[in-house]
Design an enzyme around this catalytic site. Structure first.
Site, short mmCIF file in Angstrom:
data_model
loop_
_atom_site.label_atom_id
_atom_site.label_comp_id
_atom_site.label_asym_id
_atom_site.label_seq_id
_atom_site.Cartn_x
_atom_site.Cartn_y
_atom_site.Cartn_z
N SER A 1 -1.18 6.46 5.46
CA SER A 1 -0.39 7.21 6.44
C SER A 1 -0.61 8.68 6.13
CB SER A 1 1.10 6.86 6.23
OG SER A 1 1.93 7.88 6.74
N TYR B 1 8.44 5.69 0.11
CA TYR B 1 7.40 5.38 1.11
C TYR B 1 6.17 6.24 0.84
CZ TYR B 1 5.20 4.84 5.72
OH TYR B 1 4.31 4.58 6.74
#
Ligand SMILES: NC(=O)C1=CN([C@@H]2O[C@H](COP(=O)(O)OP(=O)(O)OC[C@H]3O[C@@H](n4cnc5c(N)ncnc54)[C@H](O)[C@@H]3O)[C@@H](O)[C@H]2O)C=CC1
Ligand SMILES: CCCCCC(=O)CC\C=C/C=C/C=C/[C@@H](O)[C@@H](O)CCCC(=O)O
Length: 176
Positions: A51, A64
């Site tokens: 990401s 995350y």
């Protein structure tokens, strides 16, 4: 092989690390073992989903973020192993910004449910339609050689970057 599974669950670090990082590591290791040409396999490609969070710091989603940095360093380390030529297994990583689907969409919907408006949750200049992510993915699948590729999917362009060219460590404001 595409290791895509992931969660955004800051209050559950074990769940996050298991799904985002360990899932990717085990998926990669098992697939590599089956694919390796030097052990009877046919070779192949492994694409791991990181990401934009794997290239930056995000103060409100640190766990995350850490798992996505882990996916990046793990995958690029695998791609740099000297045995890659013999195994015929190639490794690459995808770095999308905010895709209007899945966990980002859920985050926006949760904000709307709680606050009546998306407010700071929207980052429109980082948003990417799902079709654009698919284009980036297909690029990695169809390239003649993709070992070690890091593909950042942005609203404007697809950017191939190698580790040494990536600026890591810029901090986004904690708007989410
Ligand atoms: N939506 C976005 O803006 C972005 C998403 N990503 C990444 O894309 C990937 C897919 O996410 P989305 O499509 O957004 O979310 P999603 O929630 O639609 O898809 C995630 C999938 O992972 C599966 N999964 C979660 N934990 C699992 C586990 N322990 N074992 C097996 N499967 C598990 C879920 O069942 C679900 O099908 C994730 O790795 C996410 O971090 C990356 C950048 C942006
Ligand atoms: C920029 C990170 C995009 C990551 C997209 C995902 O992996 C899925 C969504 C999960 C978390 C999103 C966090 C987003 C944080 C940003 O909204 C915000 O902190 C960035 C603000 C950017 C800016 O104003 O310069």
């Amino acid at each position: 092989m595409f290791n895509n599974a992931g969660v955004l669950a800051e209050s559950k670090p074990e769940v996050t690390v298991n799904a985002n990082l360990l899932g990717c590591i085990y998926g990669t290791e098992i697939a590599s073992t089956h694919m390796r040409k030097d052990r009877g396999g046919k070779g192949g490609r492994i694409i791991n989903m990181s990401s934009k969070a794997g290239l930056t710091d995000l103060p409100n989603v640190p766990t995350y973020c850490a798992t996505k940095h882990g996916v990046r360093t793990y995958t690029i380390s695998k791609s740099n192993h000297p045995s890659v030529e013999d195994t015929g297994v190639e490794y690459a990583v995808l770095f999308p910004g905010c895709v209007l689907a899945g966990l980002y969409l859920k985050l926006i919907e949760d904000r709307i449910a709680k606050q009546g408006k998306p407010s700071v949750a929207r980052n429109e200049y980082l948003e990417i339609p799902l079709s654009r992510l698919l284009d980036g993915f297909l690029k990695l699948v169809t390239l003649e050689k993709m070992n070690g590729a890091m593909l950042e999917v942005t609203p404007d362009e697809d950017l191939f970057v190698r580790m040494e060219k990536v600026v890591i460590g810029s901090t986004y404001p904690p708007s989410l």
